[in-house]
Structures are given as C-alpha cells and as structure tokens.
Design a protein around this motif. Structure first.
Motif, short mmCIF file in Angstrom:
data_model
loop_
_atom_site.label_atom_id
_atom_site.label_comp_id
_atom_site.label_asym_id
_atom_site.label_seq_id
_atom_site.Cartn_x
_atom_site.Cartn_y
_atom_site.Cartn_z
N SER A 1 -42.28 -6.54 48.34
CA SER A 1 -42.50 -5.17 48.80
C SER A 1 -41.27 -4.29 48.65
O SER A 1 -41.39 -3.06 48.64
N ASP A 2 -40.08 -4.90 48.54
CA ASP A 2 -38.86 -4.10 48.42
C ASP A 2 -38.42 -3.91 46.97
O ASP A 2 -37.28 -3.56 46.69
N VAL A 3 -39.34 -4.15 46.02
CA VAL A 3 -39.16 -3.77 44.63
C VAL A 3 -40.36 -2.92 44.23
O VAL A 3 -41.49 -3.38 44.32
N TYR A 4 -40.11 -1.68 43.84
CA TYR A 4 -41.22 -0.82 43.41
C TYR A 4 -40.70 0.23 42.44
O TYR A 4 -39.54 0.66 42.51
N PRO A 5 -41.54 0.66 41.49
CA PRO A 5 -41.09 1.62 40.46
C PRO A 5 -41.07 3.06 40.93
O PRO A 5 -40.48 3.91 40.25
N GLY A 6 -41.73 3.36 42.05
CA GLY A 6 -41.78 4.75 42.49
C GLY A 6 -42.74 5.57 41.64
O GLY A 6 -43.53 5.03 40.85
N PRO A 7 -42.67 6.88 41.75
CA PRO A 7 -43.64 7.73 41.05
C PRO A 7 -43.47 7.77 39.53
O PRO A 7 -44.41 8.10 38.81
N LYS A 8 -42.28 7.44 39.01
CA LYS A 8 -42.05 7.49 37.56
C LYS A 8 -42.34 6.10 36.98
O LYS A 8 -41.47 5.41 36.45
N PHE A 9 -43.60 5.73 37.08
CA PHE A 9 -44.03 4.37 36.78
C PHE A 9 -43.73 3.98 35.34
O PHE A 9 -43.13 2.93 35.07
N ASP A 10 -44.11 4.81 34.37
CA ASP A 10 -43.93 4.47 32.96
C ASP A 10 -42.45 4.37 32.60
O ASP A 10 -42.05 3.48 31.86
N LEU A 11 -41.65 5.29 33.11
CA LEU A 11 -40.22 5.27 32.81
C LEU A 11 -39.56 4.01 33.34
O LEU A 11 -38.77 3.36 32.64
#
Length: 379
Positions: free
Chosen positions: A351-361
């Motif tokens: 859960s403490d690794v996530y790409p955030g809103p800029k998923f493709d980048l």
C-alpha cells in the motif's frame, strides 16, 4: 576486539577460520583472493581477539549493467565467525567496514546472496530474482561431435564471449570480471567446463563437485546443440535454469521466489547516475513535473520531453499523491529499480507504493526489469 583490513600474514588464519565454518573449498577461495594481484588482502576484513582472527568478511568488486549503463557494485562474501565469538556484534562491525570500503571504491549499490533475513538488518532488501536450481528429470540424447574439457585461463576470452549471449536481451546483467574468471577456473569448489565442436569452443558451464552431493550445473551458455551436449556430458543432478532449450528436461518450477539482496547507500547519487536510463524511459511521454515521494525524503524534477532537469531533493512528505506524485517506500526502492515487478506490480502488494495520478509516466519510469546475474558462488 579490533576490526581491520587483513594483511598478508593473516592468510593462513583466515583460511582456517573459513574452513571451520564452511568447506575446505571455501578456504581455497579465500587464499585465491587474498593472494591475487587484482584483489588482495585489502578486499578482506578481519576481527581480531589479540593475535587471533575470530571473524572475517570479503568485499568483492562487481559491475551491474542496467539498460546499458554500468553501475559499480560491491558484493559481500565469505562471512564467517568463530563459534565462541558469535553474538558479539562482529558481523555488524564487519558489514560497516565493507560498506565504508564500498563507498570509497565508488560503488553505487551492494548486491549479495545471504541467509534468510539476516542481512536485512544492515539495509539490504530482497530485490532481484535468483534463477531456480531444478532437478534434471530427463537427460538429453547424446549429441554427436562434441567433446568436453576443463577450462583453463587461456579460455577466459571465450568464456566472456559465450556468457555475453544469454545476457544480451535482459535489462539488468552482471557478468564475471576477468580476474573473477581466473579465480573460478582455479578454485576447487566448482569446475568450469568448455564444450568443443570440431575444435572450436561452443558452450560453457560450471558444476559443483560430486563429493558435495547432488551435482549442480549452472552458468550455462552456448548454442542449443552444444548446451544439450554439455548437460549430457556433465550429467548433473540439478541445473540452474537459464536457457529455454533445457526447459523440457527440467522438473517444473517450484512456487515461491529466491532473491538477491540489494542495498542502496546513497539514493541521490544513484539517481544522478541513472539519469541516462530515466531519460531513455521517459522518451515519448508528454512534458511534466515529476514528484517522487519516499516519505522521509522526496525529489522533484522537470521532464521537458527530451531531458530531465535538475533534481531538487527535499525532506519529509507523507502524502506525495496529494501533490500529483508517486509514493515509494524507501525500503522498496531497490526492488522498484532492479526487480521484475515495476511500480505497477509492487503497488498490488504494498500500500505504500503507488504511482499517483500520473500513472502512465510512472509506469514508464519504473517498468519491470528482467535480469541475469552471475555471482562467484552458484545460486
């Protein structure tokens, strides 16, 4: 007790200590490294109780290559402590010696194979898959026209050439240096083989000695016919998986995963070195401000469509996703950079690794990484 770099007069004691905790062949390895002009006693640390050496560790020079970019690396091996001196923190102090020397040598990462859990105490994270050792359930049919012999130091250029082929298409690789090939050829704990066809070397591999129990064949390289001939001629009990041509002869893969341990001592320094890799990965992405949050630290930079601007490092940031960034637990940075899952795979587990809103980048910046690592000891 004193922690210091070993000296020439320590060779006999170090060899004796390692044999007492490991095998006679490991003592041979210690002597080979400590007396070699390309390694020497400065590679080995010892803990002394008076005149007696009671603990030791070796720091080897390695080179990992990620997406064509070399990364100087250190590898800790041959850690041994006298039974009477266990539990006194000597290995912790020796690891400190190794990490200090690793920094002095310009290593950007340390990589190792270690006993379960223990080295996580010193900042290492399980990161890169170790190729499985699988039983040989069917032996290949004899392949006419092939002969096998032990490798000699004159074969080192051939061994280097043969080992380049299996590593050509992987993202992350680590080969043997020329001195390491010399040590492997002269050690007693494994045998390096060369297969010839019409007098020309066409395959190579390394096997453990029969007296150790099941014979394990690893570091296999060569064309398909020659590889089948190698396996048939060595007739091992187990094979380290590497080449598709052997798949039909091996037992099914076991569930679970063994991994190399990786330590990143200086994240900003590593990121600066990896700038060419990140630039290559981001090509084709629209210009964007990039934020990577490691919770206790973070970094910002501008991707302008062709290059990466200066890294701007900052302090604690508990919610990078709220500012449009990715969240990366610091102890998962090594598997993110060097492992097979990428940020999209790791986010499914942690859960403490996530790409955030800029998923493709972020997926472009941190893709899954294929790997092939050769280490002094067979996995």
């Amino acid at each position: 007790m004193e922690i210091r770099t070993s000296r020439a007069e320590d060779v006999d004691q170090v060899e004796k200590l390692i044999i007492s905790r490991m095998d006679p062949s490991d003592g041979v390895d210690a002597r080979l490294l400590m007396t070699d002009p390309d390694a020497g006693c400065e590679w080995v640390a010892v803990a002394t109780d008076g005149e007696r050496i009671v603990s030791t560790a070796t720091l080897m020079d390695e080179t990992m290559t990620l997406a064509g970019l070399d990364l100087p690396a250190g590898q800790v091996e041959q850690v041994a402590t006298d039974v009477e001196h266990e539990g006194k923190g000597l290995v912790r102090r020796l690891m400190g010696w190794a990490h200090d020397r690793s920094a002095e040598r310009g290593h950007l990462v340390q990589v190792m194979i270690g006993i379960p859990y223990f080295y996580r105490q010193f900042g290492y994270t399980y990161s890169i898959p170790v190729k499985q050792t699988r039983p040989l359930v069917t032996k290949p049919e004899p392949v006419a026209g092939h002969t096998i012999r032990r490798a000699t130091e004159a074969d080192i250029p051939v061994l280097e050439r043969l080992q380049r082929d299996p590593q050509e298409d992987v993202d992350l690789r680590m080969g043997h240096s020329t001195p390491c090939w010399r040590w492997l050829i002269n050690r007693t704990g494994s045998t390096t083989w060369v297969v010839e066809r019409a007098g020309t070397p066409v395959a190579a591999g390394r096997s453990t000695p029969p007296e150790e129990g099941d014979v394990v064949l690893g570091e296999i390289a060569g064309d398909d016919e020659a590889v089948r001939a190698l396996v048939q001629l060595v007739n091992p009990d187990q094979v380290v998986e590497r080449l598709p041509v052997l798949e039909e002869f091996l037992a099914p893969r076991r569930p679970g995963l063994e991994q190399y341990l990786v330590r990143i001592p200086d994240v900003p320094r590593l990121f600066e070195h990896l700038r060419p890799v990140f630039t290559k990965r981001l090509r084709g992405q629209e210009p964007a401000d990039v934020l990577l949050g490691f919770y206790r630290t973070h970094v910002r930079f501008r991707w302008d469509g062709t290059g990466i601007g200066p890294y701007e490092w900052g302090g604690t940031m508990m919610g990078p996703g709220e500012e449009g960034g990715a969240g990366i637990a610091p102890d998962l940075l090594a598997p993110l950079l060097f492992g097979p899952h990428g940020i999209d795979g790791l986010r499914r587990w942690f859960s403490d690794v996530y790409p955030g809103p800029k998923f493709d980048l972020m997926n472009a910046l941190f893709p899954p990484v294929t790997s092939d690592l050769l280490t002094f000891y067979l996995p």
